[in-house]
Write a protein that holds these residues in place. Structure first.
Motif, mmCIF file in Angstrom:
data_model
loop_
_atom_site.group_PDB
_atom_site.id
_atom_site.type_symbol
_atom_site.label_atom_id
_atom_site.label_comp_id
_atom_site.label_asym_id
_atom_site.label_seq_id
_atom_site.Cartn_x
_atom_site.Cartn_y
_atom_site.Cartn_z
ATOM 1 N N LEU A 1 -13.508 7.430 -5.889
ATOM 2 C CA LEU A 1 -12.578 8.096 -4.982
ATOM 3 C C LEU A 1 -11.851 7.086 -4.109
ATOM 4 C CD1 LEU A 1 -14.729 11.156 -3.844
ATOM 5 C CD2 LEU A 1 -12.858 11.130 -5.484
ATOM 6 N N LYS A 2 -12.597 6.083 -3.607
ATOM 7 C CA LYS A 2 -11.955 5.069 -2.774
ATOM 8 C C LYS A 2 -10.944 4.254 -3.579
ATOM 9 C CE LYS A 2 -15.283 4.425 0.947
ATOM 10 N NZ LYS A 2 -16.135 3.482 1.694
ATOM 11 N N PHE A 3 -11.247 4.004 -4.830
ATOM 12 C CA PHE A 3 -10.316 3.298 -5.697
ATOM 13 C C PHE A 3 -9.016 4.109 -5.815
ATOM 14 C CE2 PHE A 3 -8.499 1.082 -9.136
ATOM 15 C CZ PHE A 3 -9.222 -0.072 -9.393
ATOM 16 N N ALA A 4 -9.161 5.412 -6.075
ATOM 17 C CA ALA A 4 -7.987 6.270 -6.232
ATOM 18 C C ALA A 4 -7.189 6.371 -4.939
ATOM 19 C CB ALA A 4 -8.425 7.658 -6.689
ATOM 20 N N VAL A 5 -7.883 6.548 -3.821
ATOM 21 C CA VAL A 5 -7.187 6.651 -2.535
ATOM 22 C C VAL A 5 -6.505 5.329 -2.193
ATOM 23 C CG1 VAL A 5 -7.481 7.016 -0.063
ATOM 24 C CG2 VAL A 5 -8.720 8.443 -1.673
ATOM 25 N N LEU B 1 0.014 1.927 6.172
ATOM 26 C CA LEU B 1 -0.569 2.538 4.974
ATOM 27 C C LEU B 1 -0.901 1.485 3.923
ATOM 28 C CD1 LEU B 1 1.343 5.848 4.122
ATOM 29 C CD2 LEU B 1 -1.078 5.566 4.623
ATOM 30 N N LEU B 2 -0.019 0.510 3.775
ATOM 31 C CA LEU B 2 -0.256 -0.556 2.798
ATOM 32 C C LEU B 2 -1.502 -1.354 3.161
ATOM 33 C CD1 LEU B 2 0.690 -2.030 0.285
ATOM 34 C CD2 LEU B 2 2.172 -3.427 1.736
ATOM 35 N N LEU B 3 -1.629 -1.711 4.439
ATOM 36 C CA LEU B 3 -2.808 -2.456 4.882
ATOM 37 C C LEU B 3 -4.076 -1.612 4.724
ATOM 38 C CD1 LEU B 3 -1.370 -4.128 8.117
ATOM 39 C CD2 LEU B 3 -1.800 -5.213 5.908
ATOM 40 N N PHE B 4 -3.961 -0.346 5.087
ATOM 41 C CA PHE B 4 -5.097 0.567 4.988
ATOM 42 C C PHE B 4 -5.510 0.749 3.534
ATOM 43 C CE2 PHE B 4 -7.455 3.299 7.786
ATOM 44 C CZ PHE B 4 -7.947 4.311 6.993
ATOM 45 N N GLY B 5 -4.526 1.013 2.661
ATOM 46 C CA GLY B 5 -4.804 1.236 1.254
ATOM 47 C C GLY B 5 -5.357 0.004 0.568
ATOM 48 N N MET B 6 -4.822 -1.178 0.898
ATOM 49 C CA MET B 6 -5.299 -2.407 0.282
ATOM 50 C C MET B 6 -6.740 -2.704 0.691
ATOM 51 S SD MET B 6 -3.041 -3.602 -1.764
ATOM 52 C CE MET B 6 -3.499 -5.315 -1.982
ATOM 53 N N ARG B 7 -7.094 -2.329 1.927
ATOM 54 C CA ARG B 7 -8.484 -2.536 2.365
ATOM 55 C C ARG B 7 -9.433 -1.681 1.539
ATOM 56 N NH1 ARG B 7 -12.027 -0.141 6.172
ATOM 57 N NH2 ARG B 7 -10.453 1.388 6.759
ATOM 58 N N TRP B 8 -9.082 -0.415 1.328
ATOM 59 C CA TRP B 8 -9.912 0.470 0.500
ATOM 60 C C TRP B 8 -9.954 -0.034 -0.934
ATOM 61 C CZ3 TRP B 8 -10.603 6.329 1.162
ATOM 62 C CH2 TRP B 8 -10.882 6.629 2.503
ATOM 63 N N LEU B 9 -8.785 -0.439 -1.451
ATOM 64 C CA LEU B 9 -8.709 -0.877 -2.842
ATOM 65 C C LEU B 9 -9.510 -2.154 -3.057
ATOM 66 C CD1 LEU B 9 -7.527 -0.272 -5.599
ATOM 67 C CD2 LEU B 9 -5.451 -1.503 -4.920
ATOM 68 N N LEU C 1 -2.561 5.234 -1.398
ATOM 69 C CA LEU C 1 -2.065 4.804 -0.091
ATOM 70 C C LEU C 1 -1.224 3.541 -0.210
ATOM 71 C CD1 LEU C 1 -5.118 5.406 2.293
ATOM 72 C CD2 LEU C 1 -3.207 6.917 1.736
ATOM 73 N N SER C 2 -1.616 2.630 -1.075
ATOM 74 C CA SER C 2 -0.844 1.409 -1.273
ATOM 75 C C SER C 2 0.527 1.740 -1.854
ATOM 76 C CB SER C 2 -1.592 0.448 -2.200
ATOM 77 O OG SER C 2 -2.837 0.073 -1.645
ATOM 78 N N ALA C 3 0.567 2.700 -2.791
ATOM 79 C CA ALA C 3 1.846 3.103 -3.375
ATOM 80 C C ALA C 3 2.752 3.732 -2.325
ATOM 81 C CB ALA C 3 1.598 4.085 -4.529
ATOM 82 N N PHE C 4 2.193 4.639 -1.508
ATOM 83 C CA PHE C 4 2.958 5.217 -0.411
ATOM 84 C C PHE C 4 3.434 4.128 0.544
ATOM 85 C CE2 PHE C 4 1.371 9.542 -1.321
ATOM 86 C CZ PHE C 4 2.485 10.286 -0.977
ATOM 87 N N GLY C 5 2.557 3.156 0.830
ATOM 88 C CA GLY C 5 2.902 2.096 1.770
ATOM 89 C C GLY C 5 4.079 1.272 1.310
ATOM 90 N N ILE C 6 4.080 0.861 0.033
ATOM 91 C CA ILE C 6 5.207 0.095 -0.512
ATOM 92 C C ILE C 6 6.493 0.908 -0.450
ATOM 93 C CG2 ILE C 6 6.193 -0.788 -2.657
ATOM 94 C CD1 ILE C 6 4.361 -2.769 -1.545
ATOM 95 N N PHE C 7 6.391 2.170 -0.866
ATOM 96 C CA PHE C 7 7.581 3.029 -0.903
ATOM 97 C C PHE C 7 8.172 3.225 0.485
ATOM 98 C CE2 PHE C 7 9.598 7.212 -0.693
ATOM 99 C CZ PHE C 7 10.511 7.120 -1.737
ATOM 100 N N TRP C 8 7.326 3.553 1.468
ATOM 101 C CA TRP C 8 7.837 3.824 2.808
ATOM 102 C C TRP C 8 8.293 2.563 3.522
ATOM 103 C CZ3 TRP C 8 5.405 8.351 5.965
ATOM 104 C CH2 TRP C 8 5.571 9.529 5.238
ATOM 105 N N THR C 9 7.640 1.448 3.246
ATOM 106 C CA THR C 9 8.112 0.193 3.831
ATOM 107 C C THR C 9 9.515 -0.113 3.327
ATOM 108 O OG1 THR C 9 5.866 -0.688 3.998
ATOM 109 C CG2 THR C 9 7.671 -2.279 4.064
#
Length: 249
Positions: free
Chosen positions: A191-195, A79-87, A199-207
């Motif tokens: 929208l991509k900025f928000a997503v 999720l972190l990798l995915f979210g950072m790519r979008w961000l 996703l990056s926030a979820f990624g950090i938390f779950w990691t």
């Protein structure tokens, strides 16, 4: 109560991500329909949707059998990798480093390519048109499926996350088919900025949870991470714009 804290962010992340991907998929489906008609476009899109539903139904329950910490760590990193790519892309587009995605231009390009195929392969065009529609829905939808599964796995949120994704897809499909043209006015980069932030926030938390980190505030730490990524994103946009601004006479 922890699950209640996750329902809102999970549904929102799935909804926004699906909104972006559905717009991109719809652009191609509309291009196919404009060239060859609604039958191959619709059949291809439906086939893609059916396959996506089967993937969610099969993978969702299987993930519940994986140890929770291992699942959280693996999905958190992805999720972190995915979210950072979008961000990253959203930041570069907001700063003007790369051009904004233009759905109208994408529609024109896809339509031109399909018309060229029509001139060369008239006898196979229905099959190719349906395959183009199927591929668009499947590829764009796979990103949504990953997000739906990722934000729901291990926490029993598959239903609300899927509901958020389904609502976005129905909204885009209804609007697109009503006007019969690409939804070029959708603020896709916003929208991509928000997503990307979510996703990056979820990624950090779950990691961290996968590594057995005790986050202060527990689930509310997701909000703090989202605020941090949002602030960093805005700062990155300002820094990326600065060189071009200073270069002006």
């Amino acid at each position: 109560m922890g699950s209640l804290v996750h329902i809102g962010p999970a549904m929102t992340a799935a909804f926004l991500a699906s909104l972006v991907e559905a717009v991109e998929a719809l652009t191609i489906v509309l291009a196919v329909a404009a060239v060859r008609g609604w039958r191959p476009a619709g059949l291809g899109a439906i086939a893609g949707l059916v396959l996506l539903v089967l993937i969610v139904v099969v993978l969702g329950p299987l993930l519940d059998r994986v140890p929770l910490h291992l699942l959280q760590l693996a999905i958190g990193v992805l999720l972190l990798l995915f979210g950072m790519r979008w961000l990253r892309k959203a930041i570069l587009r907001s700063a003007g480093v790369i051009p904004l995605h233009d759905e109208a231009m994408a529609f024109a390009t896809e339509t031109a390519e399909l018309r060229e195929q029509a001139r060369r392969r008239e006898s196979r065009l229905d099959w190719l048109a349906g395959l183009t529609s199927f591929k668009a829905v499947l590829l764009e939808g796979l990103e949504v499926v990953f997000i739906v599964i990722a934000v729901s796995a291990g926490r029993g949120l598959l239903v609300p996350a899927s509901a958020g994704a389904l609502a976005a897809c129905l909204l885009v499909a209804g609007a697109g088919f009503a006007v019969h043209r690409p939804l070029a006015r959708v603020p896709e980069n916003t929208l991509k900025f928000a997503v990307g932030v979510m996703l990056s926030a979820f990624g950090i938390f779950w990691t961290g949870e996968g590594l057995v980190v005790a986050w202060p505030g527990e689930d509310l730490a997701i909000v703090a991470f989202a605020a941090l990524f949002l602030s960093v994103g805005f700062a990155a946009v300002a820094l990326a714009r600065r060189p071009s601004t200073e270069a002006l006479p």
